[in-house]
Design an enzyme around this catalytic site. Sequence first.
Site, short mmCIF file in Angstrom:
data_model
loop_
_atom_site.label_atom_id
_atom_site.label_comp_id
_atom_site.label_asym_id
_atom_site.label_seq_id
_atom_site.Cartn_x
_atom_site.Cartn_y
_atom_site.Cartn_z
N CYS A 131 -48.52 8.37 -19.88
CA CYS A 131 -48.70 7.47 -21.03
C CYS A 131 -49.95 7.85 -21.80
CB CYS A 131 -48.91 6.03 -20.58
SG CYS A 131 -47.56 5.33 -19.65
N SER A 190 -48.60 -4.98 -17.01
CA SER A 190 -49.28 -5.74 -18.07
C SER A 190 -49.11 -7.23 -17.81
CB SER A 190 -48.71 -5.37 -19.44
OG SER A 190 -48.82 -6.41 -20.37
N HIS A 242 -40.04 2.40 -20.62
CA HIS A 242 -39.94 3.66 -21.36
C HIS A 242 -39.30 4.67 -20.42
CE1 HIS A 242 -43.69 2.57 -23.95
NE2 HIS A 242 -42.62 2.48 -24.71
N ASN A 294 -43.12 -4.96 -19.26
CA ASN A 294 -44.02 -4.01 -18.58
C ASN A 294 -44.67 -4.81 -17.44
OD1 ASN A 294 -46.52 -2.87 -17.85
ND2 ASN A 294 -46.96 -2.09 -19.89
N VAL A 295 -44.21 -4.52 -16.24
CA VAL A 295 -44.55 -5.37 -15.09
C VAL A 295 -46.07 -5.46 -14.86
CG1 VAL A 295 -44.21 -5.64 -12.59
CG2 VAL A 295 -42.35 -4.77 -14.02
N ASP A 309 -40.37 7.53 -19.83
CA ASP A 309 -41.38 8.28 -19.07
C ASP A 309 -41.88 7.52 -17.84
OD1 ASP A 309 -43.26 6.50 -20.10
OD2 ASP A 309 -44.34 7.96 -21.29
N SER A 316 -47.34 -7.25 -23.05
CA SER A 316 -46.15 -6.41 -23.03
C SER A 316 -45.09 -6.95 -22.08
CB SER A 316 -46.52 -4.98 -22.63
OG SER A 316 -46.96 -4.27 -23.76
N PHE A 317 -44.32 -7.92 -22.55
CA PHE A 317 -43.21 -8.44 -21.77
C PHE A 317 -42.25 -7.28 -21.44
CE2 PHE A 317 -38.87 -10.44 -21.85
CZ PHE A 317 -39.00 -11.11 -20.64
N GLU A 355 -40.70 4.39 -30.07
CA GLU A 355 -41.88 4.37 -29.19
C GLU A 355 -42.47 5.76 -29.00
OE1 GLU A 355 -43.09 1.40 -27.25
OE2 GLU A 355 -42.03 0.30 -28.81
N ARG A 372 -36.87 -0.86 -26.04
CA ARG A 372 -37.77 -0.65 -27.19
C ARG A 372 -37.30 0.46 -28.13
NH1 ARG A 372 -44.04 -0.89 -25.26
NH2 ARG A 372 -43.88 -2.28 -23.46
N HIS A 385 -48.83 -6.23 -30.83
CA HIS A 385 -50.13 -5.57 -30.65
C HIS A 385 -50.04 -4.06 -30.83
CE1 HIS A 385 -48.45 -4.99 -26.60
NE2 HIS A 385 -49.42 -4.13 -26.33
O1 SUG Z 1 -46.83 -0.47 -24.52
N1 SUG Z 1 -49.27 -1.59 -22.27
C1 SUG Z 1 -48.56 -0.48 -22.88
C2 SUG Z 1 -48.36 0.62 -21.90
C3 SUG Z 1 -47.78 1.84 -22.55
C4 SUG Z 1 -47.31 2.84 -21.58
N2 SUG Z 1 -46.82 3.98 -22.25
C5 SUG Z 1 -45.85 4.80 -21.80
N3 SUG Z 1 -45.08 4.45 -20.80
N4 SUG Z 1 -45.68 5.90 -22.41
C6 SUG Z 1 -47.23 -0.95 -23.44
O2 SUG Z 1 -46.56 -1.78 -22.79
C7 SUG Z 1 -50.48 -3.72 -22.29
C8 SUG Z 1 -51.49 -4.39 -23.17
C9 SUG Z 1 -51.92 -5.74 -22.65
O3 SUG Z 1 -51.12 -6.42 -22.00
O4 SUG Z 1 -53.08 -6.12 -22.93
C10 SUG Z 1 -49.77 -2.57 -23.02
O5 SUG Z 1 -49.68 -2.58 -24.21
#
Ligand code: SUG
Length: 446
Positions: free
Chosen positions: A372, A29, A251, A26-27, A253, A23-24, A175, A215, A138
């Site tokens: 989440c 991840s 996101h 998302n710090v 949230d 998840s680029f 999302e 997103r 994914h």
């Molecule tokens: O979509 N992480 C999710 C986290 C989702 C969080 N949801 C909310 N904020 N509501 C995403 O980024 C990481 C998967 C990985 O890197 O293996 C991941 O998908």
Amino acid sequence: MDTTREFNFDGLVGPSHNYAGLSFGNVASFSNVKSMSNPKQAALQGLAKMRALAARGFAQALLPPQLRPDFRLLRSIGFGGSDADVLARAAREAPVILACAYSAAPMWSANAATVSPSADTMDGRVHFTVANLNSKLHRSYEQTQTARALRSIFRDGTRFAVHDALPATPAFGDEGAANHTRLCAAHGAAGVELFVYGRVEFDAAALAPQRFPARQTLEASQAVARLHGLQPQRTVYVQQDPAAIDQGVFHNDVIAVGNGNVLLYHQQAFLDESAVITALQHALADAGTELQPIRVASSQVPVADAVASYLFNSQLLSKSDGRMALVVPQECQENPAVARYLQGLVASGGPVDELISFDLRQSMRNGGGPACLRLRVALSAAEAAAMHQGVVMTESLYASLVAWVGRHYRDRLAPQDLADPLLAIEIQAALEELGMILGLPELYAF
Ligand code: SUG
């Protein structure tokens, strides 16, 4: 009498939970890529949260994990032969795509769908629009099994409408509930639905983040509101601050949470803060209540600390005494600025008078906090009785699931383990048994 309660449907963590860095933007991840995960611990941490909240009297249910790996995805891009051949070749030629096919990301059920309770919709049914999660490979194929699960749980078409995901194209990046907040006088009263988008496809002049992807589009949010038959005067669309997205707020949230008439938000959550508050005040007046904003200034909690601690990825829950509890991840207590802010919040005499903290470290390392992990569905007593009961959290379901996790989940999983053909077989067996426990065998029979 208003019998409506807000159910939180937590995503039960699946057996393939791992850190693949998919998840680029998302710090968490990105920074935990390729580290060792513990699926067993992840599932138990999630179950402990569900059990504790159910024991406190909050309405709690779950959404089941999805079958992994998704062979349909792998076969659709040219990996053929037996299942073992598909896995071996994908592991050799496209390990990142194999990780996508194995992702346990449906655990973050806030992204499963957007939900409008029956009090808000034109036809008086509870409406769900399954999220297409277009922006990440994914997550983009979750929608098929999500739709199947929601239709199995909310079967009664006279009370529930489950809409397919929006068209899978960048204009409709959706999302789900992660960018949607409902504010109201009471869960059963007509409420205001706040949609927060990150960019606008058909307006070249609209601002957008520069570094990380936005997103959610405005076009997607508007489509969901139309499908659900929402009242325009109680529907508010606002843009997330692109600068916040560029700091890891992927996101809404991650930077705001609402419940009842309370909106807890960071000063940098929205592009035009004062316009947002004014629009919400008007819309809430139409819903017969007054907005209670709780604004967190950057000087109290910088955005970086909000992202690191997931302060806003909390659950704001109404208690029977009329006050609210804030369900936070343990990381909030470990961050000095955030811990200080929270102490002041509960002592302030405002609506939030209690903190409930959970260790959700396994999920947090992939960027998923308490909010989440749950999808909110406000249901009247009759609607709650009409849904499938096997997913409602009880002490006995909790005990069965803990034992089930103990029998089937690994306690170590590294991305290279996804090449192990035994893993796919283990997961299939585990989920078939889960289908029986939950009374939803059809979810895993395909
Ligand atoms: O979509 N992480 C999710 C986290 C989702 C969080 N949801 C909310 N904020 N509501 C995403 O980024 C990481 C998967 C990985 O890197 O293996 C991941 O998908």
